[in-house]
Design a protein around this motif. Sequence first.
Motif, PDB file in Angstrom:
ATOM      1  N   ILE A  68       0.847  -1.200   0.000  1.00 11.54           N
ATOM      2  CA  ILE A  68       0.000   0.000   0.000  1.00 11.54           C
ATOM      3  C   ILE A  68       0.881   1.249   0.000  1.00 11.54           C
ATOM      4  O   ILE A  68       0.639   2.188  -0.775  1.00 11.54           O
ATOM      5  CB  ILE A  68      -0.963  -0.002   1.205  1.00 11.54           C
ATOM      6  CG1 ILE A  68      -2.006  -1.114   1.036  1.00 11.54           C
ATOM      7  CG2 ILE A  68      -1.638   1.358   1.363  1.00 11.54           C
ATOM      8  CD1 ILE A  68      -2.854  -1.371   2.272  1.00 11.54           C
ATOM      9  N   ALA A  69       1.911   1.280   0.830  1.00 13.81           N
ATOM     10  CA  ALA A  69       2.809   2.439   0.900  1.00 13.81           C
ATOM     11  C   ALA A  69       3.499   2.670  -0.443  1.00 13.81           C
ATOM     12  O   ALA A  69       3.614   3.814  -0.903  1.00 13.81           O
ATOM     13  CB  ALA A  69       3.844   2.236   2.003  1.00 13.81           C
ATOM     14  N   LYS A  70       3.928   1.597  -1.081  1.00 11.43           N
ATOM     15  CA  LYS A  70       4.588   1.717  -2.385  1.00 11.43           C
ATOM     16  C   LYS A  70       3.625   2.253  -3.437  1.00 11.43           C
ATOM     17  O   LYS A  70       3.994   3.105  -4.252  1.00 11.43           O
ATOM     18  CB  LYS A  70       5.121   0.347  -2.805  1.00 11.43           C
ATOM     19  CG  LYS A  70       5.983   0.371  -4.033  1.00 11.43           C
ATOM     20  CD  LYS A  70       6.564  -1.004  -4.302  1.00 11.43           C
ATOM     21  CE  LYS A  70       7.410  -1.006  -5.553  1.00 11.43           C
ATOM     22  NZ  LYS A  70       7.958  -2.342  -5.826  1.00 11.43           N
ATOM     23  N   ALA A  71       2.388   1.789  -3.420  1.00 17.45           N
ATOM     24  CA  ALA A  71       1.383   2.280  -4.368  1.00 17.45           C
ATOM     25  C   ALA A  71       1.101   3.763  -4.139  1.00 17.45           C
ATOM     26  O   ALA A  71       0.931   4.521  -5.098  1.00 17.45           O
ATOM     27  CB  ALA A  71       0.099   1.455  -4.245  1.00 17.45           C
ATOM     28  N   VAL A  72       1.068   4.192  -2.879  1.00 14.74           N
ATOM     29  CA  VAL A  72       0.852   5.612  -2.568  1.00 14.74           C
ATOM     30  C   VAL A  72       2.020   6.434  -3.107  1.00 14.74           C
ATOM     31  O   VAL A  72       1.817   7.484  -3.728  1.00 14.74           O
ATOM     32  CB  VAL A  72       0.680   5.840  -1.049  1.00 14.74           C
ATOM     33  CG1 VAL A  72       0.736   7.321  -0.703  1.00 14.74           C
ATOM     34  CG2 VAL A  72      -0.627   5.231  -0.572  1.00 14.74           C
ATOM     35  N   GLU A  73       3.247   5.965  -2.898  1.00 18.23           N
ATOM     36  CA  GLU A  73       4.428   6.676  -3.396  1.00 18.23           C
ATOM     37  C   GLU A  73       4.372   6.868  -4.904  1.00 18.23           C
ATOM     38  O   GLU A  73       4.818   7.884  -5.425  1.00 18.23           O
ATOM     39  CB  GLU A  73       5.707   5.910  -3.042  1.00 18.23           C
ATOM     40  CG  GLU A  73       6.110   5.997  -1.601  1.00 18.23           C
ATOM     41  CD  GLU A  73       7.349   5.171  -1.295  1.00 18.23           C
ATOM     42  OE1 GLU A  73       8.007   4.682  -2.240  1.00 18.23           O
ATOM     43  OE2 GLU A  73       7.650   5.019  -0.104  1.00 18.23           O
ATOM     44  N   HIS A  74       3.833   5.870  -5.607  1.00 15.62           N
ATOM     45  CA  HIS A  74       3.748   5.920  -7.071  1.00 15.62           C
ATOM     46  C   HIS A  74       2.436   6.543  -7.555  1.00 15.62           C
ATOM     47  O   HIS A  74       2.151   6.505  -8.750  1.00 15.62           O
ATOM     48  CB  HIS A  74       3.934   4.524  -7.652  1.00 15.62           C
ATOM     49  CG  HIS A  74       5.327   4.005  -7.495  1.00 15.62           C
ATOM     50  ND1 HIS A  74       5.663   3.059  -6.548  1.00 15.62           N
ATOM     51  CD2 HIS A  74       6.481   4.326  -8.133  1.00 15.62           C
ATOM     52  CE1 HIS A  74       6.952   2.814  -6.623  1.00 15.62           C
ATOM     53  NE2 HIS A  74       7.481   3.563  -7.572  1.00 15.62           N
ATOM     54  N   HIS A  75       1.656   7.068  -6.632  1.00 18.76           N
ATOM     55  CA  HIS A  75       0.374   7.712  -6.951  1.00 18.76           C
ATOM     56  C   HIS A  75      -0.564   6.777  -7.714  1.00 18.76           C
ATOM     57  O   HIS A  75      -1.328   7.222  -8.569  1.00 18.76           O
ATOM     58  CB  HIS A  75       0.595   9.014  -7.736  1.00 18.76           C
ATOM     59  CG  HIS A  75       1.436   9.996  -7.001  1.00 18.76           C
ATOM     60  ND1 HIS A  75       0.931  10.792  -5.997  1.00 18.76           N
ATOM     61  CD2 HIS A  75       2.760  10.296  -7.096  1.00 18.76           C
ATOM     62  CE1 HIS A  75       1.900  11.547  -5.516  1.00 18.76           C
ATOM     63  NE2 HIS A  75       3.022  11.263  -6.149  1.00 18.76           N
ATOM     64  N   ASP A  76      -0.495   5.497  -7.400  1.00 15.40           N
ATOM     65  CA  ASP A  76      -1.369   4.495  -8.026  1.00 15.40           C
ATOM     66  C   ASP A  76      -2.544   4.242  -7.086  1.00 15.40           C
ATOM     67  O   ASP A  76      -2.607   3.254  -6.369  1.00 15.40           O
ATOM     68  CB  ASP A  76      -0.586   3.207  -8.287  1.00 15.40           C
ATOM     69  CG  ASP A  76      -1.355   2.191  -9.096  1.00 15.40           C
ATOM     70  OD1 ASP A  76      -2.574   2.397  -9.322  1.00 15.40           O
ATOM     71  OD2 ASP A  76      -0.742   1.189  -9.517  1.00 15.40           O
ATOM     72  N   PHE A  77      -3.503   5.184  -7.113  1.00 11.40           N
ATOM     73  CA  PHE A  77      -4.581   5.156  -6.135  1.00 11.40           C
ATOM     74  C   PHE A  77      -5.609   4.064  -6.417  1.00 11.40           C
ATOM     75  O   PHE A  77      -6.297   3.626  -5.498  1.00 11.40           O
ATOM     76  CB  PHE A  77      -5.205   6.536  -6.007  1.00 11.40           C
ATOM     77  CG  PHE A  77      -4.194   7.544  -5.509  1.00 11.40           C
ATOM     78  CD1 PHE A  77      -3.698   7.463  -4.226  1.00 11.40           C
ATOM     79  CD2 PHE A  77      -3.705   8.525  -6.356  1.00 11.40           C
ATOM     80  CE1 PHE A  77      -2.743   8.357  -3.765  1.00 11.40           C
ATOM     81  CE2 PHE A  77      -2.756   9.433  -5.904  1.00 11.40           C
ATOM     82  CZ  PHE A  77      -2.266   9.352  -4.610  1.00 11.40           C
ATOM     83  N   ALA A  78      -5.675   3.590  -7.647  1.00  9.51           N
ATOM     84  CA  ALA A  78      -6.541   2.446  -7.938  1.00  9.51           C
ATOM     85  C   ALA A  78      -5.996   1.201  -7.232  1.00  9.51           C
ATOM     86  O   ALA A  78      -6.753   0.415  -6.654  1.00  9.51           O
ATOM     87  CB  ALA A  78      -6.635   2.211  -9.445  1.00  9.51           C
TER      88      ALA A  78
END
Length: 61
Positions: A38-48
Amino acid sequence: MEHNNNSSLGAKLKPQQKWNQINWSKVEKFVLRLERSIAKAVEHHDFAKVAKLRRIFFHVK
C-alpha cells in the motif's frame, strides 16, 4: 500482489477454534507485506491499486 486463497488467512475460523491456534507470525507477515504494498502504491500515486489493496486488507477473514 496476489491474494492466496489457499492460505489459512483467507479461511473463516470455525467457532470452536481457539484464539491461540491462529498462526500469528503468518498473519503478521501478511499484514506487513500488504502495508508495504500500500505504501509503495501511494508513493507511485497508483490510487486504484491503493483502493484494491485496502479492500483486501479490510476484508481478509
